[in-house]
Design a protein around this motif. Sequence first.
Motif, PDB file in Angstrom:
ATOM      1  N   VAL A  74       0.843  -1.478   0.036  1.00  0.00           N
ATOM      2  CA  VAL A  74       0.135   0.010  -0.046  1.00  0.00           C
ATOM      3  C   VAL A  74       0.911   1.301  -0.027  1.00  0.00           C
ATOM      4  CG1 VAL A  74      -1.913  -1.093   1.176  1.00  0.00           C
ATOM      5  CG2 VAL A  74       0.018  -0.164   2.569  1.00  0.00           C
ATOM      6  N   LEU A  75       2.190   1.266   0.156  1.00  0.00           N
ATOM      7  CA  LEU A  75       3.056   2.121   0.342  1.00  0.00           C
ATOM      8  C   LEU A  75       4.345   1.764  -0.368  1.00  0.00           C
ATOM      9  CD1 LEU A  75       2.898   3.645   3.754  1.00  0.00           C
ATOM     10  CD2 LEU A  75       2.058   4.773   1.700  1.00  0.00           C
ATOM     11  N   PRO A  76       5.333   2.508  -0.882  1.00  0.00           N
ATOM     12  CA  PRO A  76       6.546   1.892  -1.785  1.00  0.00           C
ATOM     13  C   PRO A  76       7.197   1.200  -0.512  1.00  0.00           C
ATOM     14  CG  PRO A  76       5.962   4.315  -2.367  1.00  0.00           C
ATOM     15  CD  PRO A  76       5.196   3.893  -1.218  1.00  0.00           C
ATOM     16  N   GLU A  77       8.054   0.137  -1.127  1.00  0.00           N
ATOM     17  CA  GLU A  77       8.617  -0.369  -0.191  1.00  0.00           C
ATOM     18  C   GLU A  77       9.869   0.482   0.423  1.00  0.00           C
ATOM     19  OE1 GLU A  77      10.649  -4.161  -1.766  1.00  0.00           O
ATOM     20  OE2 GLU A  77      12.401  -3.260  -1.458  1.00  0.00           O
ATOM     21  N   ARG A  78      10.195   0.060   1.729  1.00  0.00           N
ATOM     22  CA  ARG A  78      11.039   0.625   2.485  1.00  0.00           C
ATOM     23  C   ARG A  78      11.859  -0.288   3.380  1.00  0.00           C
ATOM     24  NH1 ARG A  78       8.570   4.860   6.303  1.00  0.00           N
ATOM     25  NH2 ARG A  78      10.707   5.079   6.719  1.00  0.00           N
ATOM     26  N   VAL A  79      13.264   0.063   3.458  1.00  0.00           N
ATOM     27  CA  VAL A  79      14.086  -0.795   4.139  1.00  0.00           C
ATOM     28  C   VAL A  79      14.936   0.405   5.051  1.00  0.00           C
ATOM     29  CG1 VAL A  79      15.956  -2.223   4.385  1.00  0.00           C
ATOM     30  CG2 VAL A  79      14.359  -2.512   2.672  1.00  0.00           C
ATOM     31  N   THR A  80      14.625   0.696   6.301  1.00  0.00           N
ATOM     32  CA  THR A  80      15.279   1.673   6.829  1.00  0.00           C
ATOM     33  C   THR A  80      15.636   1.639   8.417  1.00  0.00           C
ATOM     34  OG1 THR A  80      12.843   2.567   7.590  1.00  0.00           O
ATOM     35  CG2 THR A  80      13.744   3.558   5.601  1.00  0.00           C
ATOM     36  N   VAL A  81      16.460   2.105   9.038  1.00  0.00           N
ATOM     37  CA  VAL A  81      16.953   2.296  10.412  1.00  0.00           C
ATOM     38  C   VAL A  81      16.508   3.601  10.742  1.00  0.00           C
ATOM     39  CG1 VAL A  81      18.994   2.200  11.683  1.00  0.00           C
ATOM     40  CG2 VAL A  81      18.993   0.769   9.872  1.00  0.00           C
ATOM     41  N   ASP A  82      15.714   3.660  11.774  1.00  0.00           N
ATOM     42  CA  ASP A  82      15.051   4.934  12.327  1.00  0.00           C
ATOM     43  C   ASP A  82      15.110   4.830  13.892  1.00  0.00           C
ATOM     44  OD1 ASP A  82      14.039   5.855   9.800  1.00  0.00           O
ATOM     45  OD2 ASP A  82      12.518   4.208   9.860  1.00  0.00           O
ATOM     46  N   PRO A  83      15.047   6.145  14.284  1.00  0.00           N
ATOM     47  CA  PRO A  83      15.186   6.204  16.021  1.00  0.00           C
ATOM     48  C   PRO A  83      13.877   5.745  16.615  1.00  0.00           C
ATOM     49  CG  PRO A  83      14.558   8.381  14.721  1.00  0.00           C
ATOM     50  CD  PRO A  83      15.008   7.499  13.866  1.00  0.00           C
ATOM     51  N   VAL A  84      12.770   5.568  15.855  1.00  0.00           N
ATOM     52  CA  VAL A  84      11.541   5.104  16.464  1.00  0.00           C
ATOM     53  C   VAL A  84      10.670   4.375  15.199  1.00  0.00           C
ATOM     54  CG1 VAL A  84      11.193   7.057  17.983  1.00  0.00           C
ATOM     55  CG2 VAL A  84      10.134   7.134  15.936  1.00  0.00           C
ATOM     56  N   PRO A  85       9.918   3.355  15.666  1.00  0.00           N
ATOM     57  CA  PRO A  85       9.176   2.603  14.501  1.00  0.00           C
ATOM     58  C   PRO A  85       8.361   3.504  13.630  1.00  0.00           C
ATOM     59  CG  PRO A  85       8.719   1.893  16.701  1.00  0.00           C
ATOM     60  CD  PRO A  85       9.841   2.739  16.936  1.00  0.00           C
ATOM     61  N   ASP A  86       8.237   3.364  12.553  1.00  0.00           N
ATOM     62  CA  ASP A  86       7.310   3.858  11.587  1.00  0.00           C
ATOM     63  C   ASP A  86       6.005   2.720  11.564  1.00  0.00           C
ATOM     64  OD1 ASP A  86       5.540   5.405   9.922  1.00  0.00           O
ATOM     65  OD2 ASP A  86       7.046   5.864   8.413  1.00  0.00           O
ATOM     66  N   LEU A  87       4.917   3.086  12.260  1.00  0.00           N
ATOM     67  CA  LEU A  87       4.020   1.745  11.916  1.00  0.00           C
ATOM     68  C   LEU A  87       2.952   2.288  10.670  1.00  0.00           C
ATOM     69  CD1 LEU A  87       2.943   1.627  15.679  1.00  0.00           C
ATOM     70  CD2 LEU A  87       4.485   0.016  14.343  1.00  0.00           C
ATOM     71  N   LEU A  88       3.213   3.397  10.112  1.00  0.00           N
ATOM     72  CA  LEU A  88       2.366   3.821   9.018  1.00  0.00           C
ATOM     73  C   LEU A  88       1.990   2.853   8.027  1.00  0.00           C
ATOM     74  CD1 LEU A  88       0.467   6.040   7.778  1.00  0.00           C
ATOM     75  CD2 LEU A  88       2.278   7.035   6.588  1.00  0.00           C
TER      76      LEU A  88
END
Length: 350
Positions: free
Chosen positions: A67-81
């Motif tokens: 439903v959104l473009p594929e993402r592979v990320t390291v973030d300070p907090v989780p993006d639950l969107l």
Amino acid sequence: MDTLEASDVMPGNVRAQLEAQGAAAPDLDAMAQAIEPAAGVPAPVARFVLVHDGKAEINEVLPGELVLPERVTVDPVPDLLPLVKHRPEEFPYVVAEVSREHGELKLYYAGAGAPESSREVQGSTEHLHKFHGGGWAHLRFQHHTEDVWRRNADEVAGEIDRIVSESGARLVVLAGDIRARGLVQDQLSKSTQTLVSVVDSHTHTAGADETLLIDQVNQRVAEQWAAEQQALMDRLAMEEGQANPESATGIGAVIHALQQAQVEVLILDDAALAERTLLALDAEPWVATAQEESLTAGILGKAPAPAALLRAAALTDARVLLVPGPVLPDGVDVAALLRWSTGPVVPSSE
């Protein structure tokens, strides 16, 4: 870590992307193990994986396209969107297909595809079919048979009540033999009866089309979901005109309410807030617009506003409703229904 299509993304590729972003070795190992292809899940599917401290905290295989473009990320907090977009809310419901001798009960979560749990209740089959003779013996046999049906229905209804109570199911779709449906519905608790939607389908009969039941269930779930969402928006509109509303509109008011754990339902137009950032905190009040609002909490970093708001909602046990922009009042990107009113405005003394 965000959405992945399990059949297309290899663990090695993901590991390389995360390693380039500075992910720790234990997290790399946990991610590689978590995204092994999911056997037995028909395409298309998406996957949401969240790894923290060397452990996969979330690993969800979700039916349907990304439903959104594929993402592979390291973030300070989780993006639950991405997860919320794919499965907007935990909407549990029960599908109960019943006959005169048993019930097949399945607990689902909307958008999850496969049932969360499945249980078959097998009742008595003693003298299950009516006696075709006549006279007094016929009446006695018929009464006994109907008693068996009622006992079976009572057992099935009791199990449905238990599943609803434990799961918080908001819909019970009742299918199967028409006589058994009526008996089971009558035996359900009053609170469960208010959740029942009956469909005229019985897949256990010869030549029955299972897709008909699936389509009917999906329709009832969609109708119930839409009705609940409309009720929330109607409540928001009603609160706007109150002197002491149990609602908040605009990002400043909503963040203030989230900081007080006051938000019951967060209503969010994520696209309108995509370019804005907020401060994510490591303790209460969890989210802030500026450093002076953080109180004694540490600042984990800046996060996209939708991610920071969804995290704060999750940490304060608030429901989330994603809506397109035109649904909210003009100029409003985020709103909330509150657990208690903000109270009257206290005039300042001068």
